[in-house]
Design an enzyme around this catalytic site. Structure first.
Site, mmCIF file in Angstrom:
data_model
loop_
_atom_site.group_PDB
_atom_site.id
_atom_site.type_symbol
_atom_site.label_atom_id
_atom_site.label_comp_id
_atom_site.label_asym_id
_atom_site.label_seq_id
_atom_site.Cartn_x
_atom_site.Cartn_y
_atom_site.Cartn_z
ATOM 1 N N CYS A 1 7.310 6.810 5.575
ATOM 2 C CA CYS A 1 6.645 7.996 5.117
ATOM 3 C C CYS A 1 6.981 9.192 6.015
ATOM 4 O O CYS A 1 7.028 10.396 5.350
ATOM 5 C CB CYS A 1 5.324 7.744 5.530
ATOM 6 S SG CYS A 1 4.535 6.434 4.212
ATOM 7 N N CYS B 1 4.275 6.027 -3.678
ATOM 8 C CA CYS B 1 5.784 5.388 -4.110
ATOM 9 C C CYS B 1 5.340 4.060 -4.721
ATOM 10 O O CYS B 1 4.523 3.257 -4.465
ATOM 11 C CB CYS B 1 6.383 5.286 -2.968
ATOM 12 S SG CYS B 1 6.882 7.026 -2.059
ATOM 13 N N CYS C 1 5.218 0.626 -2.594
ATOM 14 C CA CYS C 1 3.960 0.736 -1.839
ATOM 15 C C CYS C 1 2.454 0.975 -2.590
ATOM 16 O O CYS C 1 1.552 0.994 -2.044
ATOM 17 C CB CYS C 1 4.082 1.510 -0.732
ATOM 18 S SG CYS C 1 5.345 1.407 0.456
ATOM 19 N N CYS D 1 -0.312 8.248 4.553
ATOM 20 C CA CYS D 1 1.055 8.367 4.795
ATOM 21 C C CYS D 1 1.313 9.283 6.065
ATOM 22 O O CYS D 1 2.631 9.067 6.425
ATOM 23 C CB CYS D 1 1.792 9.088 3.407
ATOM 24 S SG CYS D 1 1.102 10.685 3.126
#
Length: 236
Positions: free
Chosen positions: A122, A202, A205, A228
């Protein structure tokens, strides 16, 4: 003192937050645009609820910069939604920022950092690009809401965020109010929402959310990680 701090207008953030407690989201946006004329941007993930904030901003000023982080791990549906929603709302200044290629080659050449060290992933793919994107600005709008998670339950409408000021125009809105707004204005929905994705980041995830779960339960499922890092990164 940084150049940004020297050039920033003097602003009593706590007083502004207090003054805006009964303001509508549009009024909060207008206050931000007025206080930081030409020096404020919107950060959007173009996720499941992003259309609300972007629609409100479009009502005030369609040319407001909208900063979007393409991490390289996003769903194809998110990229398509970005383009479709920007066109639908008439947004004229959507800017996409990518991770630094040299940093990717050095730290994540096999694209597996998300599994080995999600915090580092991240930082590489979101925190650093956002810091770069926000460099010209003294303030930013974002779409966090208090209802989304315990970690967001007490966020202010306006807050100091390092050397910048952060506006959270939708902080007080609940899920039903957001859905009602999207329905009333016939806003396009993220194509993955109908498949059970309540909060979309994303692809590696993000997972579907079960009935009754926290809306962000599908982010980094099974890990202690809940954010994040862009909302508590140093200097962002």
């Amino acid at each position: 003192m940084t150049a940004l701090e020297r050039s920033a207008p003097r602003l009593d953030v706590a007083a502004l937050d207090d003054r805006l407690q009964t303001a509508t989201p549009v009024q909060i946006i207008a206050a931000g645009l007025d206080a930081f004329a030409g020096r404020i941007a919107t950060v959007s993930s173009f996720g499941t609820e992003s259309a609300v904030l972007l629609h409100l901003i479009a009502q005030v000023d369609r040319s407001t910069p909208v900063l979007f982080l393409d991490t390289g791990h996003l769903f194809a549906e998110t990229l398509a939604y970005r383009d479709a929603l920007a066109t639908h709302l008439g947004l004229t200044n959507v800017q996409t920022f990518l991770p630094d290629p040299a940093a990717l080659a050095a730290s994540d050449k096999d694209n597996g950092l998300w599994s080995d060290n999600p915090d580092a992933c991240c930082a590489l793919r979101k925190v650093e690009p956002l810091a770069r994107a926000l460099a010209p600005f003294g303030a930013w709008f974002n779409g966090r809401k208090r209802y989304q998670a315990q970690t967001r339950a007490a966020i202010a409408l306006v807050e100091q965020d390092g050397e910048r000021v952060k506006f959270n125009p939708l902080a007080a809105m609940g899920r039903d109010e957001l859905v009602g707004y999207m329905d009333a204005h016939q806003l396009p929905r993220h194509p993955l929402e109908k498949h059970g994705f309540a909060s979309i980041g994303c692809m590696p995830c993000t997972s579907r959310v079960k009935p009754g779960e926290d809306p962000r339960a599908g982010r980094w499922r099974g890990k202690a990680k809940t954010e994040c890092g862009i909302h508590f990164g140093e200097g962002i």
